[in-house]
Design an enzyme around this catalytic site. Sequence first.
Site, mmCIF file in Angstrom:
data_model
loop_
_atom_site.group_PDB
_atom_site.id
_atom_site.type_symbol
_atom_site.label_atom_id
_atom_site.label_comp_id
_atom_site.label_asym_id
_atom_site.label_seq_id
_atom_site.Cartn_x
_atom_site.Cartn_y
_atom_site.Cartn_z
ATOM 1 N N ASP A 58 1.023 -1.081 -0.072
ATOM 2 C CA ASP A 58 -0.211 0.159 0.199
ATOM 3 C C ASP A 58 0.911 1.550 0.324
ATOM 4 O OD1 ASP A 58 -2.011 2.010 1.400
ATOM 5 O OD2 ASP A 58 -3.502 0.024 1.243
ATOM 6 N N ALA A 82 -2.726 6.659 -6.196
ATOM 7 C CA ALA A 82 -3.116 7.511 -6.209
ATOM 8 C C ALA A 82 -4.922 7.607 -6.378
ATOM 9 C CB ALA A 82 -3.071 8.683 -7.224
ATOM 10 N N SER A 84 -8.038 8.843 -7.208
ATOM 11 C CA SER A 84 -7.773 10.064 -8.617
ATOM 12 C C SER A 84 -8.203 10.654 -9.329
ATOM 13 C CB SER A 84 -7.017 8.645 -9.518
ATOM 14 O OG SER A 84 -8.370 8.189 -10.896
ATOM 15 N N SER A 128 -0.180 14.825 -13.963
ATOM 16 C CA SER A 128 -1.616 15.458 -13.767
ATOM 17 C C SER A 128 -1.216 16.838 -14.565
ATOM 18 C CB SER A 128 -2.538 14.714 -12.894
ATOM 19 O OG SER A 128 -4.174 15.533 -13.455
ATOM 20 N N GLU A 130 -4.513 18.352 -14.204
ATOM 21 C CA GLU A 130 -4.713 19.027 -12.946
ATOM 22 C C GLU A 130 -4.119 19.791 -12.361
ATOM 23 O OE1 GLU A 130 -8.590 18.738 -11.913
ATOM 24 O OE2 GLU A 130 -8.973 18.530 -13.750
ATOM 25 N N TYR A 152 -6.519 17.107 -4.468
ATOM 26 C CA TYR A 152 -5.905 16.290 -5.217
ATOM 27 C C TYR A 152 -4.786 16.562 -6.574
ATOM 28 C CZ TYR A 152 -5.110 13.443 -10.085
ATOM 29 O OH TYR A 152 -4.979 12.641 -10.963
HETATM 30 P P1 NDP Z 1 -7.831 4.730 -11.491
HETATM 31 O O1 NDP Z 1 -8.255 5.301 -10.601
HETATM 32 O O2 NDP Z 1 -8.364 3.906 -12.852
HETATM 33 O O3 NDP Z 1 -6.508 3.710 -10.606
HETATM 34 C C1 NDP Z 1 -5.857 4.277 -9.348
HETATM 35 C C2 NDP Z 1 -4.906 3.201 -9.112
HETATM 36 O O4 NDP Z 1 -4.674 3.947 -7.507
HETATM 37 C C3 NDP Z 1 -6.285 2.222 -8.722
HETATM 38 O O5 NDP Z 1 -5.443 0.884 -8.853
HETATM 39 C C4 NDP Z 1 -6.256 1.767 -7.469
HETATM 40 O O6 NDP Z 1 -5.992 0.323 -6.396
HETATM 41 C C5 NDP Z 1 -4.879 2.717 -6.476
HETATM 42 N N1 NDP Z 1 -4.855 3.288 -5.562
HETATM 43 C C6 NDP Z 1 -5.405 3.433 -4.988
HETATM 44 N N2 NDP Z 1 -5.132 4.304 -3.318
HETATM 45 C C7 NDP Z 1 -3.895 3.140 -3.369
HETATM 46 C C8 NDP Z 1 -2.907 2.578 -2.034
HETATM 47 N N3 NDP Z 1 -3.575 3.650 -0.712
HETATM 48 N N4 NDP Z 1 -1.858 1.621 -2.444
HETATM 49 C C9 NDP Z 1 -1.661 1.489 -3.351
HETATM 50 N N5 NDP Z 1 -2.742 1.616 -4.425
HETATM 51 C C10 NDP Z 1 -3.118 2.253 -4.245
HETATM 52 O O7 NDP Z 1 -6.679 5.832 -12.804
HETATM 53 P P2 NDP Z 1 -5.349 5.767 -13.968
HETATM 54 O O8 NDP Z 1 -5.450 4.653 -14.405
HETATM 55 O O9 NDP Z 1 -6.879 6.464 -14.357
HETATM 56 O O10 NDP Z 1 -4.629 6.947 -13.451
HETATM 57 C C11 NDP Z 1 -3.253 6.151 -12.882
HETATM 58 C C12 NDP Z 1 -2.715 7.386 -11.845
HETATM 59 O O11 NDP Z 1 -2.967 8.757 -13.214
HETATM 60 C C13 NDP Z 1 -3.681 8.089 -10.920
HETATM 61 O O12 NDP Z 1 -2.369 8.333 -10.403
HETATM 62 C C14 NDP Z 1 -3.970 8.938 -12.024
HETATM 63 O O13 NDP Z 1 -4.144 10.080 -10.873
HETATM 64 C C15 NDP Z 1 -2.767 9.596 -12.682
HETATM 65 N N6 NDP Z 1 -3.344 9.949 -14.068
HETATM 66 C C16 NDP Z 1 -4.236 9.779 -14.845
HETATM 67 C C17 NDP Z 1 -5.322 10.450 -15.848
HETATM 68 C C18 NDP Z 1 -6.450 10.290 -16.341
HETATM 69 O O14 NDP Z 1 -6.402 10.940 -17.283
HETATM 70 N N7 NDP Z 1 -6.261 9.198 -16.175
HETATM 71 C C19 NDP Z 1 -4.604 11.924 -15.335
HETATM 72 C C20 NDP Z 1 -3.122 12.093 -15.542
HETATM 73 C C21 NDP Z 1 -2.863 11.461 -14.451
HETATM 74 P P3 NDP Z 1 -7.403 0.039 -5.983
HETATM 75 O O15 NDP Z 1 -8.410 -0.271 -7.298
HETATM 76 O O16 NDP Z 1 -7.255 -1.096 -4.805
HETATM 77 O O17 NDP Z 1 -7.857 0.958 -5.397
HETATM 78 P P1 GDR Z 2 -11.536 14.881 -14.135
HETATM 79 O O1 GDR Z 2 -12.249 14.148 -14.905
HETATM 80 O O2 GDR Z 2 -12.015 15.388 -12.932
HETATM 81 O O3 GDR Z 2 -10.766 15.941 -15.557
HETATM 82 O O4 GDR Z 2 -9.988 14.341 -13.604
HETATM 83 P P2 GDR Z 2 -13.661 13.334 -14.809
HETATM 84 O O5 GDR Z 2 -13.874 12.607 -15.619
HETATM 85 O O6 GDR Z 2 -13.926 13.344 -13.348
HETATM 86 O O7 GDR Z 2 -14.059 15.087 -15.074
HETATM 87 C C1 GDR Z 2 -14.036 15.810 -16.296
HETATM 88 C C2 GDR Z 2 -15.007 17.395 -16.575
HETATM 89 O O8 GDR Z 2 -16.295 16.674 -16.445
HETATM 90 C C3 GDR Z 2 -17.231 17.761 -15.194
HETATM 91 N N1 GDR Z 2 -18.381 16.692 -15.726
HETATM 92 C C4 GDR Z 2 -18.967 15.640 -14.346
HETATM 93 N N2 GDR Z 2 -17.442 14.946 -14.189
HETATM 94 C C5 GDR Z 2 -17.844 13.803 -13.801
HETATM 95 N N3 GDR Z 2 -16.527 12.880 -12.897
HETATM 96 N N4 GDR Z 2 -19.230 13.604 -13.113
HETATM 97 C C6 GDR Z 2 -20.288 14.042 -13.568
HETATM 98 O O9 GDR Z 2 -21.111 13.905 -13.672
HETATM 99 C C7 GDR Z 2 -19.592 15.510 -14.211
HETATM 100 N N5 GDR Z 2 -20.268 16.348 -15.089
HETATM 101 C C8 GDR Z 2 -19.577 17.319 -15.301
HETATM 102 C C9 GDR Z 2 -15.806 17.789 -14.023
HETATM 103 O O10 GDR Z 2 -16.663 18.994 -13.635
HETATM 104 C C10 GDR Z 2 -15.439 17.954 -14.834
HETATM 105 O O11 GDR Z 2 -14.759 19.294 -15.247
HETATM 106 C C11 GDR Z 2 -9.544 12.994 -14.208
HETATM 107 C C12 GDR Z 2 -8.928 12.121 -13.870
HETATM 108 O O12 GDR Z 2 -8.493 11.495 -14.506
HETATM 109 C C13 GDR Z 2 -7.829 12.662 -12.622
HETATM 110 O O13 GDR Z 2 -6.953 11.414 -11.878
HETATM 111 C C14 GDR Z 2 -6.757 12.885 -13.746
HETATM 112 O O14 GDR Z 2 -5.302 13.679 -13.403
HETATM 113 C C15 GDR Z 2 -7.138 14.285 -14.961
HETATM 114 O O15 GDR Z 2 -7.972 13.095 -15.536
HETATM 115 C C16 GDR Z 2 -6.219 14.718 -15.374
#
Ligand code: NDP
Ligand code: GDR
Length: 328
Positions: A58, A82, A84, A128, A130, A152
């Site tokens: 973890d 993360a 996330s 990210s 973000e 975040y």
């Molecule tokens: P997900 O939310 O799909 O996956 C997150 C992962 O983190 C899961 O495997 C989760 O495990 C694990 N996790 C959560 N808490 C812990 C912990 N305490 N210890 C170990 N592992 C943990 O994220 P994505 O795959 O979409 O993203 C991957 C990474 O990239 C993240 O760090 C995210 O913030 C970052 N990121 C993602 C973007 C995107 O658009 N997808 C854009 C920019 C950055 P479990 O299944 O057990 O909860």
């Molecule tokens: P984001 O993704 O916050 O960009 O983070 P998300 O899909 O949650 O939101 C994108 C945008 O959509 C608007 N929104 C909603 N979002 C969600 N989840 N649910 C809703 O019903 C809804 N309606 C409107 C949000 O306000 C936002 O503006 C993702 C994650 O993968 C992060 O971990 C990562 O770092 C960033 O992308 C880049």
Amino acid sequence: MAAKRALVTGITGQDGTYLAELLLAKGYQVFGLIRGQNNPKRAMIEQMLPGVELVEGDLTDMSSLLSTLEYSRPDEVYNLGAISFVKLSFSQPELTGNVTGLGALRLLEAVRIIDGGKGHIRFYQASSSEMFGKVRETPQDELTAFHPRSPYGVAKVYAHYMTMNYRESYGLYACSGIAFNHESERRGHEFVTRKITSSVARISLGLQKDLTLGNVDAARDWGHAADFVEAFWLMLQQQSPDDYVVATGETHTVRDFLDLAFAEIGIDDWAPLVKKDARFMRPAEVDLLVGDASKARQVLGWTPKVSFADLVKRMVAADIEIEKARKA
Ligand code: NDP
Ligand code: GDR
């Protein structure tokens, strides 16, 4: 030559599965950090990625990170784990700081200790877009100032600077990919794209009447996760470590996503089917993100392949198949 070894945190997440597939295809021995007692995603990962060895640990538990590194002896460590989900980070800010921020520090410190100054282990941090938050300039690149808008985003800024700091202080080969939104058929249902595509699929099959969203005017730079993990891997294959923006360079609103997703099921006017609810709004919003990935293109030779239109099409088609199978 012995196979390269990689450790991936966040193996059960969207990116973890795509990255593991890429690494396995390249002949790596892959270890995935899995957390919790009886993690509900373990069976899914074991089935999807039989070549990955799961190791329990973890990001909030330093000793588990040290023993995981000792056991897996990786050449490359990808820190994808993360909290996330941006919305969740507002209601659980301390947990987010601990996992998303301090978790990266713990892993960097564990790598520093286990590596013992040999400079052998390469480290990737999932930074990210973000971090740009209330953007200072458009498009955003590696030099754009940060202004995070959520717990975040703040935690990611901390992890990002820690990664830089370990590179500069200890000579660690540590890189950050400043990734913009990337989605896929495997995206979590809490994120807006998957929420839309699974609802559209269910609406088309008569399983759901409508869909409730928050701010549909937010604009994001959306790519496909399978393209993005390739950039993460490329960063660890260079002569020297650096940070890179990973983005498509195009921005679209949630409305645009709705247009294309509903068009896939023959609906042009989705307004009567989409309700707005303040529960899905955020205390502070990121209005517009669009990345400039010129550096990744020039240095890594990376370009995304999946267009926005194809991304939406693929996600809707996959969700229709999933919902049909469920219905049957
Ligand atoms: P997900 O939310 O799909 O996956 C997150 C992962 O983190 C899961 O495997 C989760 O495990 C694990 N996790 C959560 N808490 C812990 C912990 N305490 N210890 C170990 N592992 C943990 O994220 P994505 O795959 O979409 O993203 C991957 C990474 O990239 C993240 O760090 C995210 O913030 C970052 N990121 C993602 C973007 C995107 O658009 N997808 C854009 C920019 C950055 P479990 O299944 O057990 O909860
Ligand atoms: P984001 O993704 O916050 O960009 O983070 P998300 O899909 O949650 O939101 C994108 C945008 O959509 C608007 N929104 C909603 N979002 C969600 N989840 N649910 C809703 O019903 C809804 N309606 C409107 C949000 O306000 C936002 O503006 C993702 C994650 O993968 C992060 O971990 C990562 O770092 C960033 O992308 C880049």
